[in-house]
Design a protein around this motif. Sequence first.
Motif, PDB file in Angstrom:
ATOM      1  N   PRO A 268       2.499  -7.603   7.269  1.00 59.30           N
ATOM      2  CA  PRO A 268       1.745  -8.518   8.136  1.00 59.30           C
ATOM      3  C   PRO A 268       0.713  -7.800   8.999  1.00 59.30           C
ATOM      4  O   PRO A 268      -0.383  -8.330   9.218  1.00 59.30           O
ATOM      5  N   ARG A 269       1.033  -6.587   9.488  1.00 61.09           N
ATOM      6  CA  ARG A 269       0.064  -5.851  10.297  1.00 61.09           C
ATOM      7  C   ARG A 269      -1.123  -5.391   9.454  1.00 61.09           C
ATOM      8  O   ARG A 269      -2.277  -5.442   9.882  1.00 61.09           O
TER       9      ARG A 269
ATOM     10  N   ALA B 116       0.260   7.350   4.701  1.00 59.46           N
ATOM     11  CA  ALA B 116      -0.110   8.622   5.315  1.00 59.46           C
ATOM     12  C   ALA B 116      -0.110   8.476   6.831  1.00 59.46           C
ATOM     13  O   ALA B 116       0.445   7.527   7.388  1.00 59.46           O
ATOM     14  N   SER B 117      -0.769   9.411   7.508  1.00 54.65           N
ATOM     15  CA  SER B 117      -0.739   9.424   8.966  1.00 54.65           C
ATOM     16  C   SER B 117      -1.698   8.410   9.583  1.00 54.65           C
ATOM     17  O   SER B 117      -1.433   7.853  10.643  1.00 54.65           O
ATOM     18  N   MET B 118      -2.840   8.183   8.928  1.00 57.90           N
ATOM     19  CA  MET B 118      -3.882   7.349   9.516  1.00 57.90           C
ATOM     20  C   MET B 118      -4.052   6.005   8.801  1.00 57.90           C
ATOM     21  O   MET B 118      -4.742   5.127   9.307  1.00 57.90           O
ATOM     22  N   GLY B 119      -3.467   5.861   7.619  1.00 57.69           N
ATOM     23  CA  GLY B 119      -3.594   4.619   6.885  1.00 57.69           C
ATOM     24  C   GLY B 119      -2.707   4.623   5.659  1.00 57.69           C
ATOM     25  O   GLY B 119      -2.001   5.595   5.385  1.00 57.69           O
ATOM     26  N   GLN B 120      -2.712   3.523   4.919  1.00 56.63           N
ATOM     27  CA  GLN B 120      -1.933   3.442   3.688  1.00 56.63           C
ATOM     28  C   GLN B 120      -2.749   2.741   2.612  1.00 56.63           C
ATOM     29  O   GLN B 120      -3.738   2.074   2.895  1.00 56.63           O
ATOM     30  N   VAL B 121      -2.311   2.902   1.357  1.00 61.63           N
ATOM     31  CA  VAL B 121      -3.108   2.487   0.202  1.00 61.63           C
ATOM     32  C   VAL B 121      -2.380   1.395  -0.576  1.00 61.63           C
ATOM     33  O   VAL B 121      -1.199   1.548  -0.928  1.00 61.63           O
TER      34      VAL B 121
ATOM     35  N   VAL C  13      -8.171   0.055  -5.429  1.00 59.91           N
ATOM     36  CA  VAL C  13      -7.235   0.386  -4.356  1.00 59.91           C
ATOM     37  C   VAL C  13      -7.954   0.213  -3.027  1.00 59.91           C
ATOM     38  O   VAL C  13      -9.162   0.452  -2.910  1.00 59.91           O
ATOM     39  N   LEU C  14      -7.180  -0.203  -2.029  1.00 62.85           N
ATOM     40  CA  LEU C  14      -7.685  -0.400  -0.687  1.00 62.85           C
ATOM     41  C   LEU C  14      -6.963   0.551   0.251  1.00 62.85           C
ATOM     42  O   LEU C  14      -5.743   0.480   0.396  1.00 62.85           O
ATOM     43  N   LYS C  15      -7.707   1.458   0.849  1.00 67.94           N
ATOM     44  CA  LYS C  15      -7.153   2.351   1.866  1.00 67.94           C
ATOM     45  C   LYS C  15      -7.381   1.671   3.215  1.00 67.94           C
ATOM     46  O   LYS C  15      -8.524   1.480   3.633  1.00 67.94           O
ATOM     47  N   VAL C  16      -6.282   1.283   3.864  1.00 66.25           N
ATOM     48  CA  VAL C  16      -6.358   0.461   5.068  1.00 66.25           C
ATOM     49  C   VAL C  16      -5.912   1.282   6.279  1.00 66.25           C
ATOM     50  O   VAL C  16      -4.800   1.818   6.297  1.00 66.25           O
ATOM     51  N   GLN C  17      -6.776   1.367   7.258  1.00 69.42           N
ATOM     52  CA  GLN C  17      -6.428   2.097   8.480  1.00 69.42           C
ATOM     53  C   GLN C  17      -5.399   1.303   9.276  1.00 69.42           C
ATOM     54  O   GLN C  17      -5.466   0.076   9.349  1.00 69.42           O
TER      55      GLN C  17
END
Length: 414
Positions: A85-86, A113-118, A130-134
């Motif tokens: 949800p976030r 990861a530390s700053m975002g996820q994929v 793929v979407l790398k989301v902060q």
Amino acid sequence: MRERGRTRRLLGLGARTGGALIRTRLGGQADWRALGEALFEGLSELKGPAMKLAQIMSQWDDLLPPDLAEELARLQRQAEPMPWPRIRESLVAQYGDLDAVFREVEERPFASASMGQVHRAVTRDGEILVLKVQYPGLAEVLESDLAQVRRLMRLGRWFKVPQARLDALFEELAASLRGELDYRAEAEALARYRARYAHLENLVIPEPLPALCGERVLAMRYAPGTPLRELESGDDALRQGVAVTLADWLTEELFTHGELHADPHAGNFAVDAQGRLVIYDLGAVIPVPEPRLRAMMQLLEATLAGDPMAMDEALLRLGGRQGHGAPLALYRESAEAVSPLFAPGEQDFGDVRVHRRLRDLTPKVWAAMDRLQPPAETLLLSRTLNGHYWNLVRLGARLDMQARTRPLLEWARR
């Protein structure tokens, strides 16, 4: 309130880490496994700059106690994802109605990861990307987290590192982390690297999709691959081919283009079905000025010559070794440890004897830190090269390093 709770947790983890370091500095024993487990649990949940710093530290396989390094390395591959949800909030902020843009977005990430996820996604046209989301709110907590990281770095004074050096190292780290928050800049780096290295047939860099990219979301075409860590016991010919590609690419990055991929943890690299090296993350790319590169090569040449006085002169030219009394015995021992990797013929990066000698040097280097004082502006570069070295170790690379470095040493003399 949430930020205060985050600060308290970071301070608690910092105090626990500091206590372990101080105990060992005073000759005591620390439970590195327990500390590593506590850091993994806390930082995996908190994410952000402190987790990034721990990931950086975990790449120094020859620096940390093995039990601590093993636990921190889990942050590269087992970090807990942020609840969907976030993440969905960030995607909606970028795209509006997700159903109008995507046929599907997988709720569970395949990388955190530390700053975002994929997350994998499928467009309305059926294209897989793929979407790398902060992580939401990361920009807001960054400065607060960095303040706690600065406090933790003050422990360096126990190792006789001057405050000016610690401040310079902190500013380098802070600038790198702030830069990683801008995913548009990473999209530009991906496009630049794809064009620059198109001639390297065994190298794959995912294609960014500018129309779908934003400051907090990076969209790329899907480039599947087997993570580098999973190749450690795989086919030898495949590993050697990947190692050659990695070494060729790094050499061209440094000596032709004056840049370096500065986030070398193994989770950022994979191998596709054709045996090509895939590079996933270009959020941290650092410039390497030619004078600094020449000075580092001159230090390497003095090291390979086993000349401690020349090593000291090269370190002084780099801006290091500010204390009194050159540690000549340490220079000699360092040269003896490093030289085997540059002997004639193929050298085996999987030779544990080399790693053992390098690991044995670590406490002696720390003990001489007040005299060595490596320049802060080279610490990130050194850490990055060290991380790439350990990727070659994981691959069990066999490379003729003497043949590879000979023309580079000649270039540095000119």
